[in-house]
Design a protein around this motif. Structure first.
Motif, PDB file in Angstrom:
ATOM      1  N   GLU A 298      32.015  47.217  39.423  1.00  0.00           N
ATOM      2  CA  GLU A 298      31.993  45.747  39.434  1.00  0.00           C
ATOM      3  C   GLU A 298      33.406  45.197  39.249  1.00  0.00           C
ATOM      4  O   GLU A 298      33.823  44.275  39.959  1.00  0.00           O
ATOM      5  N   GLU A 299      34.142  45.742  38.319  1.00  0.00           N
ATOM      6  CA  GLU A 299      35.514  45.270  38.057  1.00  0.00           C
ATOM      7  C   GLU A 299      36.402  45.457  39.287  1.00  0.00           C
ATOM      8  O   GLU A 299      37.149  44.556  39.666  1.00  0.00           O
ATOM      9  N   GLN A 300      36.318  46.617  39.926  1.00  0.00           N
ATOM     10  CA  GLN A 300      37.123  46.872  41.121  1.00  0.00           C
ATOM     11  C   GLN A 300      36.725  45.932  42.256  1.00  0.00           C
ATOM     12  O   GLN A 300      37.580  45.440  43.000  1.00  0.00           O
ATOM     13  N   TYR A 301      35.441  45.675  42.386  1.00  0.00           N
ATOM     14  CA  TYR A 301      34.958  44.778  43.434  1.00  0.00           C
ATOM     15  C   TYR A 301      35.511  43.367  43.228  1.00  0.00           C
ATOM     16  O   TYR A 301      35.952  42.715  44.162  1.00  0.00           O
ATOM     17  N   ARG A 302      35.517  42.916  42.002  1.00  0.00           N
ATOM     18  CA  ARG A 302      36.068  41.584  41.704  1.00  0.00           C
ATOM     19  C   ARG A 302      37.577  41.544  41.971  1.00  0.00           C
ATOM     20  O   ARG A 302      38.102  40.539  42.445  1.00  0.00           O
ATOM     21  N   GLU A 303      38.274  42.644  41.697  1.00  0.00           N
ATOM     22  CA  GLU A 303      39.705  42.728  42.002  1.00  0.00           C
ATOM     23  C   GLU A 303      39.929  42.666  43.513  1.00  0.00           C
ATOM     24  O   GLU A 303      40.831  41.975  43.984  1.00  0.00           O
TER      25      GLU A 303
ATOM     26  N   TRP B 238      26.707  47.945  47.686  1.00  0.00           N
ATOM     27  CA  TRP B 238      26.295  48.606  46.452  1.00  0.00           C
ATOM     28  C   TRP B 238      27.527  48.872  45.600  1.00  0.00           C
ATOM     29  O   TRP B 238      28.594  49.185  46.132  1.00  0.00           O
ATOM     30  N   LEU B 239      27.384  48.766  44.280  1.00  0.00           N
ATOM     31  CA  LEU B 239      28.471  49.021  43.337  1.00  0.00           C
ATOM     32  C   LEU B 239      28.071  50.147  42.395  1.00  0.00           C
ATOM     33  O   LEU B 239      26.885  50.345  42.122  1.00  0.00           O
ATOM     34  N   LYS B 240      29.059  50.854  41.899  1.00  0.00           N
ATOM     35  CA  LYS B 240      28.794  51.927  40.932  1.00  0.00           C
ATOM     36  C   LYS B 240      28.062  51.294  39.745  1.00  0.00           C
ATOM     37  O   LYS B 240      28.550  50.356  39.125  1.00  0.00           O
ATOM     38  N   THR B 241      26.900  51.800  39.471  1.00  0.00           N
ATOM     39  CA  THR B 241      26.004  51.187  38.492  1.00  0.00           C
ATOM     40  C   THR B 241      26.062  51.909  37.156  1.00  0.00           C
ATOM     41  O   THR B 241      25.959  53.139  37.124  1.00  0.00           O
ATOM     42  N   PRO B 242      26.220  51.167  36.062  1.00  0.00           N
ATOM     43  CA  PRO B 242      26.202  51.811  34.733  1.00  0.00           C
ATOM     44  C   PRO B 242      24.888  52.562  34.493  1.00  0.00           C
ATOM     45  O   PRO B 242      23.817  52.139  34.931  1.00  0.00           O
TER      46      PRO B 242
ATOM     47  N   ALA C 185      20.033  49.003  40.307  1.00  0.00           N
ATOM     48  CA  ALA C 185      21.367  49.296  40.825  1.00  0.00           C
ATOM     49  C   ALA C 185      22.044  47.962  41.140  1.00  0.00           C
ATOM     50  O   ALA C 185      21.373  46.985  41.483  1.00  0.00           O
ATOM     51  N   LEU C 186      23.356  47.929  41.021  1.00  0.00           N
ATOM     52  CA  LEU C 186      24.120  46.704  41.235  1.00  0.00           C
ATOM     53  C   LEU C 186      24.641  46.603  42.663  1.00  0.00           C
ATOM     54  O   LEU C 186      24.934  47.612  43.301  1.00  0.00           O
ATOM     55  N   PHE C 187      24.776  45.375  43.136  1.00  0.00           N
ATOM     56  CA  PHE C 187      25.442  45.116  44.407  1.00  0.00           C
ATOM     57  C   PHE C 187      26.217  43.816  44.275  1.00  0.00           C
ATOM     58  O   PHE C 187      25.973  43.008  43.375  1.00  0.00           O
ATOM     59  N   GLY C 188      27.189  43.637  45.157  1.00  0.00           N
ATOM     60  CA  GLY C 188      27.997  42.425  45.125  1.00  0.00           C
ATOM     61  C   GLY C 188      28.117  41.826  46.512  1.00  0.00           C
ATOM     62  O   GLY C 188      27.961  42.511  47.527  1.00  0.00           O
TER      63      GLY C 188
ATOM     64  N   PHE D 240      29.406  37.156  43.659  1.00  0.00           N
ATOM     65  CA  PHE D 240      28.174  37.384  42.910  1.00  0.00           C
ATOM     66  C   PHE D 240      27.951  38.882  42.740  1.00  0.00           C
ATOM     67  O   PHE D 240      28.151  39.652  43.676  1.00  0.00           O
ATOM     68  N   VAL D 241      27.536  39.275  41.570  1.00  0.00           N
ATOM     69  CA  VAL D 241      27.084  40.641  41.320  1.00  0.00           C
ATOM     70  C   VAL D 241      25.670  40.511  40.797  1.00  0.00           C
ATOM     71  O   VAL D 241      25.403  39.726  39.881  1.00  0.00           O
TER      72      VAL D 241
END
Length: 188
Positions: free
Chosen positions: A124-129, A143-147, A156-159, A167-168
């Motif tokens: 999520e942090e890298q995606y926002r960067e 899809w984002l690496k999900t905790p 699972a997370l996506f942005g 948005f995440v």
């Protein structure tokens, strides 16, 4: 299982290095203070990294340098395609999600594809960067690496980017959509 040779033929390697060099020069806002010569020197002695970058390129990711990690002395590449890479869409999050589907299974999962390419999904942090460098995923999502604590519960997370806002959000890991893929990171 067949072992994949993770080295490109000379002609393909030169073509990829040229393409990456042009992209680097055309997008200097993504990597201020970095020079291509040093990056290319590092890539030339790591053929397996060039292989992964080629996989990113071949699946529509348009990889580019987005930073340098002073601690590890590594250059950081992200998929910088405007939309989620075309060759990596229509996948669920991971193997567990894929195996849990009873019907209408997609062909693959984001985690399995990333592993095969020797890259990591963006966090999520890298995606926002990444989103600070331009407008990405305005019509698609990634899809984002999900905790682990979220994944353990089936999510699972996506942005994506809509209304000029990043948005995440979450989905169940077995879900998949024609406009959802994933973006990767590679360190060299």
């Amino acid at each position: 299982m067949k072992n994949v040779i993770k080295e490109l033929p000379l002609e393909q390697r030169e073509k990829l290095l040229n393409l990456l060099s042009v992209r680097f020069k055309n997008n200097m806002n993504r990597h201020p203070g970095l020079t291509w010569v040093e990056i290319q020197e590092k890539l030339e002695v790591k053929p397996e990294k060039l292989w992964s970058l080629n996989e990113m390129e071949e699946t529509g990711g348009e990889p580019d340098v987005v930073g340098y990690d002073q601690d590890t002395k590594e250059y950081i590449f992200y998929d910088c395609s405007e939309e989620s890479p075309k060759g990596r869409r229509n996948v669920c999050y991971d193997r567990e999600g894929l195996d849990s589907r009873k019907e209408h299974k997609p062909e693959n999962s984001a985690i399995d594809m990333a592993t095969a390419m020797d890259i990591e999904l963006l966090t999520e942090e890298q995606y926002r960067e990444l989103q600070k460098l331009g407008s990405f995923d305005t019509k698609t999502s990634s899809w984002l690496k999900t905790p682990a604590e979220i994944r353990k519960r089936g999510g699972a997370l996506f942005g994506d980017r809509r209304y000029d806002h990043v948005f995440v959000y979450h989905n169940s890991a077995p879900s998949y959509y024609g406009v959802r893929g994933f973006r990767g990171e590679l360190r060299v």
